[in-house]
Design an enzyme around this catalytic site. Structure first.
Site, PDB file in Angstrom:
ATOM      1  N   TYR A  86      15.549  30.725   4.474  1.00 43.89           N
ATOM      2  CA  TYR A  86      14.465  31.580   4.969  1.00 43.89           C
ATOM      3  C   TYR A  86      14.599  31.869   6.465  1.00 43.89           C
ATOM      4  O   TYR A  86      14.816  30.955   7.257  1.00 43.89           O
ATOM      5  CB  TYR A  86      13.120  30.905   4.743  1.00 43.89           C
ATOM      6  CG  TYR A  86      12.719  30.816   3.288  1.00 43.89           C
ATOM      7  CD1 TYR A  86      12.655  31.942   2.485  1.00 43.89           C
ATOM      8  CD2 TYR A  86      12.396  29.584   2.726  1.00 43.89           C
ATOM      9  CE1 TYR A  86      12.277  31.846   1.152  1.00 43.89           C
ATOM     10  CE2 TYR A  86      12.018  29.478   1.406  1.00 43.89           C
ATOM     11  CZ  TYR A  86      11.956  30.620   0.613  1.00 43.89           C
ATOM     12  OH  TYR A  86      11.588  30.523  -0.688  1.00 43.89           O
ATOM     13  N   ARG A  90     -10.764  -0.626  14.456  1.00 44.33           N
ATOM     14  CA  ARG A  90     -10.676   0.237  13.287  1.00 44.33           C
ATOM     15  C   ARG A  90     -11.657  -0.288  12.235  1.00 44.33           C
ATOM     16  O   ARG A  90     -12.651   0.316  11.947  1.00 44.33           O
ATOM     17  CB  ARG A  90      -9.228   0.216  12.785  1.00 44.33           C
ATOM     18  CG  ARG A  90      -8.844   1.372  11.945  1.00 44.33           C
ATOM     19  CD  ARG A  90      -7.342   1.394  11.681  1.00 44.33           C
ATOM     20  NE  ARG A  90      -6.891   0.268  10.873  1.00 44.33           N
ATOM     21  CZ  ARG A  90      -5.635   0.121  10.451  1.00 44.33           C
ATOM     22  NH1 ARG A  90      -4.712   1.002  10.778  1.00 44.33           N
ATOM     23  NH2 ARG A  90      -5.300  -0.919   9.709  1.00 44.33           N
ATOM     24  N   LYS A 116       0.848  -1.204   0.000  1.00 44.75           N
ATOM     25  CA  LYS A 116       0.000   0.000   0.000  1.00 44.75           C
ATOM     26  C   LYS A 116       0.881   1.251   0.000  1.00 44.75           C
ATOM     27  O   LYS A 116       2.079   1.175   0.308  1.00 44.75           O
ATOM     28  CB  LYS A 116      -0.911  -0.016   1.228  1.00 44.75           C
ATOM     29  CG  LYS A 116      -0.162   0.011   2.563  1.00 44.75           C
ATOM     30  CD  LYS A 116      -1.085  -0.246   3.739  1.00 44.75           C
ATOM     31  CE  LYS A 116      -0.282  -0.301   5.037  1.00 44.75           C
ATOM     32  NZ  LYS A 116      -1.122  -0.712   6.171  1.00 44.75           N
ATOM     33  N   ASP A 159      11.998  23.117  -1.932  1.00 42.92           N
ATOM     34  CA  ASP A 159      12.706  22.378  -2.987  1.00 42.92           C
ATOM     35  C   ASP A 159      14.202  22.261  -2.767  1.00 42.92           C
ATOM     36  O   ASP A 159      14.876  21.566  -3.531  1.00 42.92           O
ATOM     37  CB  ASP A 159      12.503  23.083  -4.341  1.00 42.92           C
ATOM     38  CG  ASP A 159      11.085  23.577  -4.506  1.00 42.92           C
ATOM     39  OD1 ASP A 159      10.185  22.736  -4.459  1.00 42.92           O
ATOM     40  OD2 ASP A 159      10.894  24.797  -4.641  1.00 42.92           O
ATOM     41  N   HIS A 188      -5.990  -7.549  12.701  1.00 44.72           N
ATOM     42  CA  HIS A 188      -4.781  -6.716  12.700  1.00 44.72           C
ATOM     43  C   HIS A 188      -4.479  -6.314  14.146  1.00 44.72           C
ATOM     44  O   HIS A 188      -5.382  -5.965  14.899  1.00 44.72           O
ATOM     45  CB  HIS A 188      -5.034  -5.489  11.818  1.00 44.72           C
ATOM     46  CG  HIS A 188      -3.812  -4.702  11.479  1.00 44.72           C
ATOM     47  ND1 HIS A 188      -2.585  -5.265  11.199  1.00 44.72           N
ATOM     48  CD2 HIS A 188      -3.627  -3.347  11.352  1.00 44.72           C
ATOM     49  CE1 HIS A 188      -1.710  -4.305  10.920  1.00 44.72           C
ATOM     50  NE2 HIS A 188      -2.310  -3.146  11.010  1.00 44.72           N
ATOM     51  N   CYS A 192      13.825  24.144   2.813  1.00 42.02           N
ATOM     52  CA  CYS A 192      12.840  24.857   1.987  1.00 42.02           C
ATOM     53  C   CYS A 192      11.965  23.846   1.240  1.00 42.02           C
ATOM     54  O   CYS A 192      12.123  22.639   1.397  1.00 42.02           O
ATOM     55  CB  CYS A 192      13.532  25.755   0.976  1.00 42.02           C
ATOM     56  SG  CYS A 192      14.742  26.870   1.696  1.00 42.02           S
ATOM     57  N   ARG A 207       1.161 -10.899   6.788  1.00 45.39           N
ATOM     58  CA  ARG A 207       1.108  -9.618   6.068  1.00 45.39           C
ATOM     59  C   ARG A 207       2.337  -8.782   6.407  1.00 45.39           C
ATOM     60  O   ARG A 207       2.398  -8.157   7.447  1.00 45.39           O
ATOM     61  CB  ARG A 207      -0.167  -8.842   6.442  1.00 45.39           C
ATOM     62  CG  ARG A 207      -1.466  -9.539   6.023  1.00 45.39           C
ATOM     63  CD  ARG A 207      -2.689  -8.644   6.288  1.00 45.39           C
ATOM     64  NE  ARG A 207      -2.679  -8.066   7.613  1.00 45.39           N
ATOM     65  CZ  ARG A 207      -3.059  -8.694   8.711  1.00 45.39           C
ATOM     66  NH1 ARG A 207      -3.531  -9.922   8.663  1.00 45.39           N
ATOM     67  NH2 ARG A 207      -2.985  -8.084   9.883  1.00 45.39           N
TER      68      ARG A 207
HETATM   69  C1  LIG Z   1      -0.363  -1.746   6.849  1.00 43.49           C
HETATM   70  C2  LIG Z   1      -0.949  -3.016   7.290  1.00 43.49           C
HETATM   71  C3  LIG Z   1      -0.127  -4.141   7.466  1.00 43.49           C
HETATM   72  C4  LIG Z   1       1.377  -4.103   7.388  1.00 43.49           C
HETATM   73  O1  LIG Z   1       1.896  -3.624   8.616  1.00 43.49           O
HETATM   74  P1  LIG Z   1       3.480  -3.537   8.869  1.00 43.49           P
HETATM   75  O2  LIG Z   1       3.585  -3.065  10.274  1.00 43.49           O
HETATM   76  O3  LIG Z   1       3.996  -2.521   7.908  1.00 43.49           O
HETATM   77  O4  LIG Z   1       4.039  -4.883   8.618  1.00 43.49           O
HETATM   78  C5  LIG Z   1      -0.741  -5.339   7.739  1.00 43.49           C
HETATM   79  N1  LIG Z   1      -2.092  -5.431   7.865  1.00 43.49           N
HETATM   80  C6  LIG Z   1      -2.903  -4.360   7.734  1.00 43.49           C
HETATM   81  C7  LIG Z   1      -4.357  -4.531   7.894  1.00 43.49           C
HETATM   82  C8  LIG Z   1      -2.364  -3.123   7.457  1.00 43.49           C
HETATM   83  O5  LIG Z   1      -3.167  -2.050   7.345  1.00 43.49           O
END
Ligand SMILES: *Cc1c(COP(=O)(O)O)cnc(C)c1O
Length: 353
Positions: free
Chosen positions: A232, A103, A5, A281, A132, A279, A188
């Site tokens: 700046y 969540r 992602k 850029d 998660h 800055c 994951r």
């Molecule tokens: C982003 C995310 C992950 C990955 O988490 P990491 O800490 O980067 O390994 C796994 N599961 C869900 C649902 C996430 O949103």
């Protein structure tokens, strides 16, 4: 399951997705449907799980593009069932549980009813179940233990009703490293895949190095006269005449402005403190006497040449390495290195400009 992602945490989702699949990932995961569609357009046919919940305007695309949806609310069940019926096409889904992060996902008491509805529909392939963790990157293992117990209770109850899952996936990177994975057979992996530690409490195994380095070429080497301020607001004043380098990177590229007067870059393996404000850029740093105009400047990397790591940047700017990695922006050209050689480029092409 490679979590790519946010453009692979700023590393480039298409390239990282391909590399992950070549090296054994069976699935990719993204947060939003548009991220998944971009991968499909690039020719990636592997299973892609969309972690965020579906919505009425995108669920049809998910079916057309053969994406795997996360179902974590009653409304999402409705959407999935009606879209599958309407298209007359199969839809693969993973049931998302809320075991404590609060969540997205079903609370334990609602999960069984939802699973039943999905499992009973002939076009829905209820392939996976997941949750998660809220605190897997912290020292206290109790919240994670509790979340595992809650997930197991739901999965056991579903199995007793004859609802079985091909994939169970609880852990993120942190839990994979600490081994708090429960009954999972899929993992994951996000941050650790990029060679970044999930937190100061959960270190990476030895030998895993950051993937990203951030580089630029100095556009100007000059002597800042004694008593003169720089950038700046003139927040830094030279106590004596000193050599300085102007580097074409700024907060619009993702370098936090909070590194003003406190970060450093590496030139010729020497740490060069940021002089004055970052800055939009450009940024000015102190430069070694031998610094060359157009010479290489390392802004961030694995630290082996004295440069900041993403952890250093995160610490200095009061955030986490995840945020630093993801904010390095599209404006910066990417070069993909494979076996020490440039293997691909991601520059804004003339058609994008
Ligand atoms: C982003 C995310 C992950 C990955 O988490 P990491 O800490 O980067 O390994 C796994 N599961 C869900 C649902 C996430 O949103």
């Amino acid at each position: 399951m490679a979590v790519i992602k946010a453009d692979a945490y700023g590393h480039g989702a298409i390239e990282c997705g391909r590399v992950a699949l070549e090296h054994g990932a069976s699935h990719l995961a993204v947060a939003r449907i548009w991220e998944a569609i971009r991968l499909r357009r690039a020719g990636i046919t592997a299973p892609i799980l969309v972690l965020g919940g579906p919505n009425p305007s995108t669920v049809d695309l998910a079916i057309e593009q053969k994406l795997t949806l996360s179902i974590g609310s009653e409304r999402a069940v409705d959407l999935a069932l009606s879209a599958a019926s309407r298209h007359g096409k199969p839809l693969t889904v993973h049931l998302k549980l809320d075991t404590g992060l609060h969540r997205y996902g079903f609370l334990p008491e609602l999960a069984t009813g939802a699973a039943r509805r999905l499992a009973d529909h002939h076009l829905i392939n209820l392939e996976g179940i997941y949750a998660h963790f809220s605190s897997a990157d912290e020292q206290d293992a109790r919240p994670t233990r509790l979340q595992i117990d809650r997930a197991h209770a739901i999965i056991d109850a579903l199995e007793q009703q004859g609802i079985n899952f091909k994939y169970i996936h609880l852990p993120n990177s942190a839990a994979t490293i600490t081994g708090m994975c429960g009954r999972s057979n899929l993992f994951r992996e996000g941050i650790a895949s990029y060679g970044l530690a999930p937190s100061p409490d959960v270190r990476l195994p030895d030998g895993i190095l950051p993937v990203m380095s951030v580089r630029a070429n100095a556009t100007r080497i000059f002597d800042l006269p004694k008593g003169e301020g720089v950038s700046y607001g003139l927040t830094y004043t030279a106590k004596q005449t000193e050599r300085a380098a102007t580097v074409p990177i700024g907060y619009a590229d993702g370098l936090p402005r909070s590194l003003s007067n406190c970060g450093w870059f590496s030139i010729q393996d020497i740490q060069c403190p940021v002089l004055g404000r970052v800055c939009m850029d450009q940024t000015v740093v102190r430069a070694p006497i031998g610094a060359q105009e157009y010479g290489s400047v390392i802004i961030a990397g694995d630290g082996s040449q004295g440069e900041m790591t993403l952890d250093d940047i995160a610490r200095l700017s009061g955030t986490i390495n995840y945020e630093i990695a993801t904010r390095f922006s599209q404006r910066m050209p990417r070069v993909y290195i494979r076996d020490g050689n440039a293997a691909g480029y991601d520059f804004p092409s003339s058609t994008d400009l």
